[in-house]
Design an enzyme around this catalytic site. Sequence first.
Site, mmCIF file in Angstrom:
data_model
loop_
_atom_site.group_PDB
_atom_site.id
_atom_site.type_symbol
_atom_site.label_atom_id
_atom_site.label_comp_id
_atom_site.label_asym_id
_atom_site.label_seq_id
_atom_site.Cartn_x
_atom_site.Cartn_y
_atom_site.Cartn_z
ATOM 1 N N GLU A 181 0.817 -1.225 0.000
ATOM 2 C CA GLU A 181 0.000 0.000 0.000
ATOM 3 C C GLU A 181 0.844 1.265 0.000
ATOM 4 O O GLU A 181 0.456 2.278 -0.574
ATOM 5 C CB GLU A 181 -0.961 0.003 1.191
ATOM 6 C CG GLU A 181 -2.107 -0.993 1.076
ATOM 7 C CD GLU A 181 -1.717 -2.402 1.496
ATOM 8 O OE1 GLU A 181 -0.531 -2.630 1.815
ATOM 9 O OE2 GLU A 181 -2.592 -3.290 1.505
ATOM 10 N N PHE B 238 -11.862 -8.455 13.043
ATOM 11 C CA PHE B 238 -10.739 -8.834 12.184
ATOM 12 C C PHE B 238 -10.387 -7.692 11.236
ATOM 13 O O PHE B 238 -11.256 -7.127 10.583
ATOM 14 C CB PHE B 238 -11.098 -10.093 11.387
ATOM 15 C CG PHE B 238 -10.009 -10.509 10.435
ATOM 16 C CD1 PHE B 238 -8.783 -10.945 10.924
ATOM 17 C CD2 PHE B 238 -10.189 -10.426 9.071
ATOM 18 C CE1 PHE B 238 -7.763 -11.299 10.055
ATOM 19 C CE2 PHE B 238 -9.174 -10.784 8.192
ATOM 20 C CZ PHE B 238 -7.956 -11.221 8.686
ATOM 21 N N GLN B 239 -9.125 -7.349 11.187
ATOM 22 C CA GLN B 239 -8.599 -6.247 10.360
ATOM 23 C C GLN B 239 -9.265 -4.909 10.669
ATOM 24 O O GLN B 239 -9.377 -4.046 9.805
ATOM 25 C CB GLN B 239 -8.717 -6.579 8.865
ATOM 26 C CG GLN B 239 -7.774 -7.708 8.452
ATOM 27 C CD GLN B 239 -7.609 -7.863 6.953
ATOM 28 O OE1 GLN B 239 -8.522 -7.592 6.192
ATOM 29 N NE2 GLN B 239 -6.434 -8.322 6.526
ATOM 30 N N LYS C 94 -17.876 -1.053 5.500
ATOM 31 C CA LYS C 94 -18.339 -1.958 4.441
ATOM 32 C C LYS C 94 -19.799 -1.670 4.060
ATOM 33 O O LYS C 94 -20.189 -1.820 2.897
ATOM 34 C CB LYS C 94 -18.186 -3.405 4.914
ATOM 35 C CG LYS C 94 -18.322 -4.432 3.815
ATOM 36 C CD LYS C 94 -18.079 -5.829 4.361
ATOM 37 C CE LYS C 94 -18.381 -6.897 3.313
ATOM 38 N NZ LYS C 94 -18.223 -8.246 3.878
ATOM 39 N N MET D 252 23.606 8.791 3.534
ATOM 40 C CA MET D 252 23.582 10.033 4.292
ATOM 41 C C MET D 252 23.884 9.758 5.763
ATOM 42 O O MET D 252 24.564 10.547 6.424
ATOM 43 C CB MET D 252 22.226 10.726 4.131
ATOM 44 C CG MET D 252 22.162 12.127 4.708
ATOM 45 S SD MET D 252 23.402 13.232 3.997
ATOM 46 C CE MET D 252 22.447 14.081 2.744
#
Lengths: 89, 575
Positions: free
Chosen positions: B55, B117-118, B167, B482
């Site tokens: 993502e 969940f999630q 949803k 760096m």
Amino acid sequence: MIKTSRYIVAAKLQNSPGVLARIAILFRKFNVNIQAVDASPVDEKEEFHKIEFILETTKNDNDFEIVMKKLARLVPVIEVRYFKQPKLF
Amino acid sequence: MSIDNQKLGADIFCEALASEGVDLMFGIPGGVVLPLYDKINKYGHKIRHILSKQEQGGGFAADGYARATGRTGVALATSGPGATNLMTSIINSMMDSIPVVYITGQVVEELTGTDAFQEADVIGMSMPVVKHSYFVTHAKDIRRVVREAFYLANTGRPGPIHVDFAKNAWITKAQYDENPRMDLPGYIPIPEVCSNSDIQKLDELLEKDGVKPVILAGHGVEISHATKELFEFAKRHNIPVINTLLGLGSFPQGDPLWLGMVGMHGDAVANFITDEANLIIAIGVRFSDRITGRPVEFVKGKTFVHIDIDPSEVNKIVPAGLPLLGDAKDILSRANRLLGEHKFTNWWKHIGDLKEKYGFLDFKWCPAPPKGYLSQPRLVKMISDATDGNAIVSSDVGRNQMWTGRFYRFRHPNSYLSSGGLGSMGYGVPAAIGAALGVPDREVWAICGDGGFTMNMQELAVIAEHNIPVKIAIMEDASLGMVRQWQNLLFDGNLSSIHLHNPDFVKLAEAFGIKGFRAETYEEAKKSIDKMRKIKGPALITFKVYPDEHVFPMVPPNTPLHKQALKDEDLLKKS
């Protein structure tokens, strides 16, 4: 001792879940402490609400003004008014 | 109203996106966005969906697309881990004022707060780092929210808008409204606009005896499409123009008025001139600590004219003697009508002397590395020459970023894509994907370090799948460069956790089906770059560069600009 100032702040806004969190997160980012908070509808239609704060901060006047400008920039916030509270004691 | 006239939320969303002009989005499906993905192909002729590999890659690609095109990017993720992976990209867009609408899925409303969940409270997470965000639970709100999100993202000071869809939103039904009414009484894109008499005060400042003016041109110039107005303004008053990192491209880099980039790794002359100037005309800049060095010293003896659209940026870091609020394009075009002309002959003579003494756009502070190694700034210049400054170039973060800013001569605005405020490694490759898809008629290069490249190298699969013509250059020194420089110069050479175990990048590219090149000499580099440019699709090259090649000038943190280090000894002596 670190010098702190107190401000009375009122924000007129569109109320929705999380709007107080948005403001509190902004104050936290600038290390501004909320001493007291009160929320109520501005009018009977309850179209807008106002949230009033008593804030304590170590920021100087200029830096606090920036915090207030950032507050005014939040999308749900319509108007911000504030003044510095004189220290009585 | 018959239920038959109503549409599913998923359809309303897709039609709303198309109606807002979206033709490209990056995303990854997951449980709670499945009802949307069930419909998304139906709209494929209007909106191309690119399946990212992670993502963050999708988010950076949308951000790169927005920077290169000026249009609003769209990135989508599912709930929970998908959404949290998007966070770095959201913050990146916020820091650099990039218009991106970030879409996340959320568990059904009935389950919110149950640790389903999630489930992750991603609105809570993104709240401090978005311009605004929404939580949508029903189809009836989708059309208005999408309209508002795109309006908010790309008006005023642009920024990321995060919309979290439960949803339920996809599977409920509502009427589609082509022109929904926005309800944003608290949002004014340009909250304050300065008056003509405010602008005329600038003339008084320019007329003062002994005035040494500098224009500091930032990203805001490009956002406001004010490059032409800036050019005319600078020419009228004959004032040197210095860019911030993100402002590069807003002023023609071959023009004698242009003095390069200011800041921690800015050009030596630009740093000295910014330090010595007593009138700074800042346009669309926010005075990051990478620009000001030590702010207390930076502001000493200077008057600041601060042109900005965001009132909360004015007086934040530097006191604005003359704040000019509003849109830069409008303010500059009014200034061009209202103000006289100037010369500043003595100031220019001094600038000429400094250029002579400290060099300008050359390799004076970039000593050639030992035999067997290539030099990063020279490679960047080689790519710049080969493409004649016409490419869109993204960079990662670190030395490659500074050298790309300093040695690629950008001919066009919106061409240098770099994670400026957030400084997020891994930005280069995905941003180049977004740019190449958004501006297909321009050549696109990603100049990466090996550290940054490996942070999002999974996106090579996207490049290969869609044959996206991105040219990737990896500055391979097997180091976090760096960090290595800071450890070398500021931590007594104690190299700690910076050595990289790299794969064979040529084989890696070829494993994805992308043509790979390797260069260990300048001759090989030149030949390979030419070959890469002739390839219609993507190509990757890795350069063997010197790990201890330090970027100079270097203004160490909290140090005034005039104390910039120009070579190793300037810093090593002190410690």
